[in-house]
Design an enzyme around this catalytic site. Sequence first.
Site, PDB file in Angstrom:
ATOM      1  N   MET A 144       0.847  -1.187   0.000  1.00 55.51           N
ATOM      2  CA  MET A 144       0.000   0.000   0.000  1.00 55.51           C
ATOM      3  C   MET A 144       0.890   1.248   0.000  1.00 55.51           C
ATOM      4  SD  MET A 144      -3.422  -1.006   2.008  1.00 55.51           S
ATOM      5  CE  MET A 144      -2.895  -0.720   3.661  1.00 55.51           C
TER       6      MET A 144
ATOM      7  N   LEU B 158       6.805   3.031   1.384  1.00 56.47           N
ATOM      8  CA  LEU B 158       7.705   1.887   1.544  1.00 56.47           C
ATOM      9  C   LEU B 158       8.665   2.054   2.712  1.00 56.47           C
ATOM     10  CD1 LEU B 158       8.617   1.228  -2.211  1.00 56.47           C
ATOM     11  CD2 LEU B 158       6.719   0.298  -0.876  1.00 56.47           C
TER      12      LEU B 158
ATOM     13  N   GLU C  76      11.700  -0.417   5.259  1.00 52.73           N
ATOM     14  CA  GLU C  76      12.712  -1.480   5.118  1.00 52.73           C
ATOM     15  C   GLU C  76      12.114  -2.866   4.929  1.00 52.73           C
ATOM     16  OE1 GLU C  76      16.603  -1.586   7.518  1.00 52.73           O
ATOM     17  OE2 GLU C  76      15.435   0.111   8.279  1.00 52.73           O
TER      18      GLU C  76
ATOM     19  N   HIS D 256       9.421  -3.642   3.275  1.00 54.18           N
ATOM     20  CA  HIS D 256       9.088  -3.796   1.845  1.00 54.18           C
ATOM     21  C   HIS D 256      10.355  -4.019   1.019  1.00 54.18           C
ATOM     22  CE1 HIS D 256       5.547  -1.112   3.038  1.00 54.18           C
ATOM     23  NE2 HIS D 256       4.989  -2.244   2.656  1.00 54.18           N
TER      24      HIS D 256
ATOM     25  N   GLN E 140     -10.172  -2.726   2.714  1.00 58.25           N
ATOM     26  CA  GLN E 140      -9.645  -3.382   3.913  1.00 58.25           C
ATOM     27  C   GLN E 140      -9.595  -2.466   5.125  1.00 58.25           C
ATOM     28  OE1 GLN E 140      -5.846  -4.216   1.728  1.00 58.25           O
ATOM     29  NE2 GLN E 140      -4.883  -3.886   3.721  1.00 58.25           N
TER      30      GLN E 140
ATOM     31  N   ILE F   3      12.502  -8.522   9.616  1.00 55.65           N
ATOM     32  CA  ILE F   3      13.831  -7.972   9.894  1.00 55.65           C
ATOM     33  C   ILE F   3      13.774  -7.191  11.210  1.00 55.65           C
ATOM     34  CG2 ILE F   3      15.006  -7.992   7.659  1.00 55.65           C
ATOM     35  CD1 ILE F   3      14.032  -5.158   7.258  1.00 55.65           C
TER      36      ILE F   3
ATOM     37  N   SER G  46       9.533  -1.607  12.242  1.00 56.25           N
ATOM     38  CA  SER G  46       8.167  -1.188  11.923  1.00 56.25           C
ATOM     39  C   SER G  46       8.146   0.330  11.845  1.00 56.25           C
ATOM     40  CB  SER G  46       7.222  -1.652  13.034  1.00 56.25           C
ATOM     41  OG  SER G  46       6.026  -0.903  13.011  1.00 56.25           O
TER      42      SER G  46
END
Length: 281
Positions: free
Chosen positions: A30, A33, A35, A37, A61, A176, A185
């Site tokens: 979505m 971006l 890390e 992704h 969603q 990661i 995150s």
Amino acid sequence: MKQLTSINELNTEIHQYKHLGNTIGYVPTMGYLHEGHLNLIEAARKENDIVILSIFVNPLQFGPNEDFDSYPRDIKRDLELAAKCGVDLVFSPDVAEMYPSEPSYTVIVKNRVNVLCGRSRVGHFDGVATVLTKLFNIVQPNRAYFGMKDAQQVAVVEGLLKEFHFPIELRAIETIREQDGLAKSSRNVKLSEQERKEAPAIYRSLTIAETAIKNGEKSKDIIIEQMMKSIEQNTSGTIDYIEVLAYPELQDIEVIKGKVIIAVAVKFTNARLIDNITLDV
Ligand code: PAF
């Protein structure tokens, strides 16, 4: 790198790729971006001739009280990052292209949804499964890449691919982590300095559970209790859930056996963090 917004134009391009015998690795996102992704793109780059990234904030969603309008968007930055990471084509349709009218057909996910984060996000995975069904049909990838950070989404996609006979290989890529173990995150920046110091305790609680299980502990309740104690003693956050379930079925178990997921969500002042590990016992 190409950027396309029209399904028709993408069809022509996909036809060309297939005609030339190229394999397609697909990373649905979505946008905005991070890390996580880039890690998926890197994995797709290694395993395929062509890498396609989609950027589409899917209204289906989002619940009525969720942040569809304020969801962060920065297509210019995303395109720069995608090009740097070796993406061949970015597909970034607008809502009218994906849903020209109110959808008459949607996918309803009956299993794997009423647990973990799905419990408090009714209908969320129906929206995810519906848009992915459309995107998989449009992109026709050989492999699709998802992060294990959202293990419930991976489980739902696994079921979707199997039940609808999509000839697509699901590639679930490991989470990661920061050096101290905290799962990366975009929400981590919302932690206060003190909370950031405490947050690695979430992953530590998962490793405590892993060690106990490897040492022969079979009781779900004992594992949950140990994790709860460890998080409560070491953080100021509030535990939203700690669950131990069969994976990928996400069914309840009493005795820890076979493939399981241990998943946790903890609420801090301005961020709710999730993490999980899967084990084959
Ligand atoms: O994980 C996401 O970003 C979304 O749920 C996905 C898979 C792109 C579907 O909209």
